[in-house]
Design a protein around this motif. Structure first.
Motif, PDB file in Angstrom:
ATOM      1  N   TYR A 155       0.709  -1.193  -0.052  1.00 29.81           N
ATOM      2  CA  TYR A 155       0.093  -0.152  -0.043  1.00 29.81           C
ATOM      3  C   TYR A 155       0.908   1.193  -0.023  1.00 29.81           C
ATOM      4  O   TYR A 155       0.359   2.343   0.008  1.00 29.81           O
ATOM      5  N   LEU A 156       2.220   1.063   0.184  1.00 29.63           N
ATOM      6  CA  LEU A 156       3.273   2.441  -0.164  1.00 29.63           C
ATOM      7  C   LEU A 156       3.454   2.586  -1.356  1.00 29.63           C
ATOM      8  O   LEU A 156       4.267   1.636  -2.186  1.00 29.63           O
ATOM      9  N   SER A 157       2.786   3.446  -2.273  1.00 30.24           N
ATOM     10  CA  SER A 157       3.156   3.751  -3.387  1.00 30.24           C
ATOM     11  C   SER A 157       2.925   5.306  -3.868  1.00 30.24           C
ATOM     12  O   SER A 157       2.091   5.828  -3.149  1.00 30.24           O
ATOM     13  N   SER A 158       3.478   5.842  -4.880  1.00 30.12           N
ATOM     14  CA  SER A 158       3.274   7.367  -5.228  1.00 30.12           C
ATOM     15  C   SER A 158       1.627   7.365  -5.681  1.00 30.12           C
ATOM     16  O   SER A 158       1.198   8.165  -5.387  1.00 30.12           O
ATOM     17  N   THR A 159       1.166   6.401  -6.332  1.00 31.97           N
ATOM     18  CA  THR A 159      -0.370   6.184  -6.831  1.00 31.97           C
ATOM     19  C   THR A 159      -1.113   6.362  -5.812  1.00 31.97           C
ATOM     20  O   THR A 159      -2.062   7.111  -5.885  1.00 31.97           O
ATOM     21  N   GLN A 160      -0.904   5.632  -4.622  1.00 32.38           N
ATOM     22  CA  GLN A 160      -1.940   5.787  -3.642  1.00 32.38           C
ATOM     23  C   GLN A 160      -1.761   7.013  -2.614  1.00 32.38           C
ATOM     24  O   GLN A 160      -2.537   7.565  -2.370  1.00 32.38           O
ATOM     25  N   ALA A 161      -0.436   7.546  -2.892  1.00 30.38           N
ATOM     26  CA  ALA A 161      -0.183   8.749  -2.249  1.00 30.38           C
ATOM     27  C   ALA A 161      -0.760   9.873  -2.889  1.00 30.38           C
ATOM     28  O   ALA A 161      -1.496  10.827  -2.137  1.00 30.38           O
ATOM     29  N   LEU A 162      -0.840   9.913  -4.180  1.00 28.01           N
ATOM     30  CA  LEU A 162      -1.774  11.124  -4.988  1.00 28.01           C
ATOM     31  C   LEU A 162      -3.104  10.942  -4.526  1.00 28.01           C
ATOM     32  O   LEU A 162      -3.789  11.897  -4.720  1.00 28.01           O
ATOM     33  N   ALA A 163      -3.476   9.722  -4.490  1.00 27.89           N
ATOM     34  CA  ALA A 163      -5.125   9.639  -4.262  1.00 27.89           C
ATOM     35  C   ALA A 163      -5.374  10.177  -2.825  1.00 27.89           C
ATOM     36  O   ALA A 163      -6.351  10.618  -2.503  1.00 27.89           O
ATOM     37  N   ASP A 164      -4.398   9.989  -1.875  1.00 27.06           N
ATOM     38  CA  ASP A 164      -4.548  10.304  -0.585  1.00 27.06           C
ATOM     39  C   ASP A 164      -4.557  11.928  -0.662  1.00 27.06           C
ATOM     40  O   ASP A 164      -5.559  12.628   0.079  1.00 27.06           O
ATOM     41  N   TYR A 165      -3.802  12.398  -1.306  1.00 25.92           N
ATOM     42  CA  TYR A 165      -3.689  14.140  -1.465  1.00 25.92           C
ATOM     43  C   TYR A 165      -5.061  14.660  -1.888  1.00 25.92           C
ATOM     44  O   TYR A 165      -5.691  15.711  -1.569  1.00 25.92           O
ATOM     45  N   ALA A 166      -5.449  13.696  -2.943  1.00 27.66           N
ATOM     46  CA  ALA A 166      -6.779  14.244  -3.823  1.00 27.66           C
ATOM     47  C   ALA A 166      -7.962  14.199  -2.559  1.00 27.66           C
ATOM     48  O   ALA A 166      -8.694  15.088  -2.689  1.00 27.66           O
ATOM     49  N   ALA A 167      -8.001  13.263  -1.858  1.00 23.61           N
ATOM     50  CA  ALA A 167      -9.101  13.008  -0.969  1.00 23.61           C
ATOM     51  C   ALA A 167      -9.029  14.020   0.210  1.00 23.61           C
ATOM     52  O   ALA A 167     -10.103  14.487   0.454  1.00 23.61           O
ATOM     53  N   LEU A 168      -8.024  14.288   0.802  1.00 25.39           N
ATOM     54  CA  LEU A 168      -7.568  15.181   1.905  1.00 25.39           C
ATOM     55  C   LEU A 168      -8.036  16.589   1.299  1.00 25.39           C
ATOM     56  O   LEU A 168      -8.675  17.265   1.994  1.00 25.39           O
ATOM     57  N   ILE A 169      -7.505  17.020   0.265  1.00 25.60           N
ATOM     58  CA  ILE A 169      -7.636  18.297  -0.295  1.00 25.60           C
ATOM     59  C   ILE A 169      -9.271  18.587  -0.529  1.00 25.60           C
ATOM     60  O   ILE A 169      -9.549  19.643  -0.087  1.00 25.60           O
ATOM     61  N   ALA A 196       3.921  17.418  -9.674  1.00 23.97           N
ATOM     62  CA  ALA A 196       3.600  17.320 -11.187  1.00 23.97           C
ATOM     63  C   ALA A 196       2.727  16.303 -11.648  1.00 23.97           C
ATOM     64  O   ALA A 196       1.735  16.698 -12.500  1.00 23.97           O
ATOM     65  N   TRP A 197       2.849  15.280 -11.307  1.00 14.64           N
ATOM     66  CA  TRP A 197       1.922  14.042 -11.227  1.00 14.64           C
ATOM     67  C   TRP A 197       0.512  14.496 -11.057  1.00 14.64           C
ATOM     68  O   TRP A 197      -0.429  14.011 -11.656  1.00 14.64           O
ATOM     69  N   PHE A 198       0.365  14.926  -9.568  1.00 15.91           N
ATOM     70  CA  PHE A 198      -0.778  15.221  -9.357  1.00 15.91           C
ATOM     71  C   PHE A 198      -1.688  16.320 -10.096  1.00 15.91           C
ATOM     72  O   PHE A 198      -2.780  16.063 -10.207  1.00 15.91           O
ATOM     73  N   ARG A 199      -0.898  17.257 -10.799  1.00 17.14           N
ATOM     74  CA  ARG A 199      -1.666  18.159 -11.661  1.00 17.14           C
ATOM     75  C   ARG A 199      -2.123  17.357 -12.829  1.00 17.14           C
ATOM     76  O   ARG A 199      -3.063  17.647 -13.524  1.00 17.14           O
ATOM     77  N   MET A 200      -1.310  16.402 -13.341  1.00 18.30           N
ATOM     78  CA  MET A 200      -1.551  15.772 -14.518  1.00 18.30           C
ATOM     79  C   MET A 200      -2.710  14.758 -14.108  1.00 18.30           C
ATOM     80  O   MET A 200      -3.680  14.668 -15.029  1.00 18.30           O
ATOM     81  N   LYS A 201      -2.660  14.094 -13.107  1.00 15.64           N
ATOM     82  CA  LYS A 201      -3.807  13.126 -12.782  1.00 15.64           C
ATOM     83  C   LYS A 201      -5.067  13.590 -12.215  1.00 15.64           C
ATOM     84  O   LYS A 201      -6.082  12.986 -12.378  1.00 15.64           O
ATOM     85  N   TYR A 202      -4.952  14.610 -11.505  1.00 14.18           N
ATOM     86  CA  TYR A 202      -5.903  15.584 -10.668  1.00 14.18           C
ATOM     87  C   TYR A 202      -6.230  16.684 -11.063  1.00 14.18           C
ATOM     88  O   TYR A 202      -6.199  17.635 -10.324  1.00 14.18           O
ATOM     89  N   PRO A 203      -6.365  17.070 -12.512  1.00 19.91           N
ATOM     90  CA  PRO A 203      -6.578  18.383 -12.762  1.00 19.91           C
ATOM     91  C   PRO A 203      -7.756  19.228 -12.405  1.00 19.91           C
ATOM     92  O   PRO A 203      -7.800  20.403 -12.314  1.00 19.91           O
ATOM     93  N   HIS A 204      -8.663  18.399 -12.069  1.00 17.86           N
ATOM     94  CA  HIS A 204      -9.865  19.065 -11.398  1.00 17.86           C
ATOM     95  C   HIS A 204      -9.637  19.608  -9.887  1.00 17.86           C
ATOM     96  O   HIS A 204     -10.646  20.287  -9.314  1.00 17.86           O
ATOM     97  N   VAL A 205      -8.511  19.023  -9.400  1.00 19.75           N
ATOM     98  CA  VAL A 205      -8.284  19.426  -8.136  1.00 19.75           C
ATOM     99  C   VAL A 205      -7.505  20.701  -7.594  1.00 19.75           C
ATOM    100  O   VAL A 205      -7.434  21.607  -7.059  1.00 19.75           O
TER     101      VAL A 205
END
Length: 377
Positions: A155-169, A196-205
């Protein structure tokens, strides 16, 4: 006062070594430990001094699967500063730091840019800790369980971390009635890659990202495997050809010295190594390797205290120590003088402990990410 250091024996795939570079072994050293423990403990009071307030968010363990364990939760730490925020009614922006591989307080206390710009933009500042680091440990906060094996570390991955940030924000904006406040994410190094990846994967956030020193393309098969060490080599070589040659020749010099009668004791005394039953040429070379790598990584034009207390332009200071006539032709003394810039710039250390296993920055999960995601950050 003894200063300690430990390096992780992480087989870093991008660290194959060309003959013209420093000939570093394929090991990524751990950040220094007890050298900064007291400083980190002192800084931990920043939350009480108004730099930020500490909060926790109930985060889901797995954002992408429907296994029995997926809906388990853990407490994710984030730090917040609303001193300059213009408020939800004014749609004032929210600056979010996408946490790196370590204790979020450590990064927050070394992120001046966001604090410097918050007043101009009337921005809310939020610093989110990466899962499996600091106090954001799944499985009840128990590191022994969380780091136990692949079933938990999976469960430790950059993909899960990005989703964490989106949910929290998204949740934070809802709770602040600030759904129309724009979000800009910030990060450096691995955190910059995440931004950078967050902006690409979650541009709505997030409407934008500022990614500093973010090697987003540094993966196996995409760049030269020698690029990281080559850049470090060039940092020193650009200051002095002699400096480069002394460091390049140091590995053979240390091995040759260690094989001579009384050689190990000479090395111990020259480099002021604390008494240790495990002291050998490999541990000494790892200790020096860390000094060269991390000094190049923090070769700032101003004094800094991110990894260790350092002067401005520390690579230049190291090469000046090597080129100095004070040590004559004693190459071991020159190497010690250079390493001393990194490990003992304050002059407080009397010896250096190579056996220190402490981890003040909570970097325990980083070697897992290096192996499973194969990045050179």
């Amino acid at each position: 006062m003894a200063i300690g250091f430990q390096f992780i024996l992480t087989l870093f795939s991008l660290f194959s070594v060309p003959s013209l570079t420093f000939a570093f072994a394929p090991i990524l050293p751990r950040f220094p430990s007890s050298a900064v423990s007291a400083e980190l403990k002192q800084r931990s009071h920043s939350s009480q001094n108004g730099l930020y307030r500490t909060k926790f968010f109930t985060q889901i363990l797995d954002h992408f699967n429907f296994n029995p364990q997926s809906n388990h939760t853990f407490q994710q730490r984030y730090l917040i500063n609303d001193t300059f925020w213009g408020g939800a009614k004014n749609n004032a922006p929210i600056f979010v730091y996408t946490g790196n591989e370590g204790n979020i307080e450590w990064f927050t206390q070394n992120t001046g840019f966001m604090f410097e710009n918050a007043p101009s933009f009337q921005a809310l500042l939020v610093f989110i800790e990466h899962r499996f680091y600091g106090k954001s440990i799944p499985f009840g906060g128990n590191k022994t369980v969380a780091y136990a094996n692949t079933s938990t570390l999976g469960y430790l991955s950059s993909t899960q971390a990005l989703a964490d940030y989106a949910a929290l924000i998204i949740d934070l904006k809802k709770n602040l009635s600030a759904t129309d406040s724009p979000v800009v994410v910030f990060g450096g190094s691995y955190g910059g890659m995440l931004a950078a990846w967050f902006r690409m994967k979650y541009p709505h956030v997030a409407i934008g990202a500022l990614a500093s020193s973010a090697p987003i393309l540094h993966f196996m098969g995409m760049v030269s495997p020698d690029i990281f060490i080559s850049i470090i080599t060039q940092d020193f070589r650009s200051e002095s050809e002699n400096c480069y040659k002394v460091i390049k020749g140091s590995w053979d010099l240390i091995d040759d010295t260690a094989n001579k009668p009384g050689g190990m004791e000479l090395l111990r005394k020259t480099f002021r190594i604390c008494k240790s039953d495990d002291f050998g040429p490999d541990s000494l070379e790892g200790w020096l390797r860390a000094a060269w790598i991390y000094t190049a990584m923090t070769d700032y034009p101003t004094p800094s205290n991110f990894l260790n207390p350092l002067p401005a332009y520390p690579v230049k200071k190291m090469c000046e120590a090597i080129d100095s006539s004070v040590t004559g032709n004693n190459r071991l003394a020159k190497l010690y003088a250079a390493a001393n810039v990194y490990y003992n710039y304050t002059g407080k250390a009397t010896c250096f402990d190579l056996d220190d296993n402490s981890d003040p920055h909570d970097l325990g999960g980083w070697q897992w990410q290096l192996q499973t995601e194969k990045s050179s950050c």
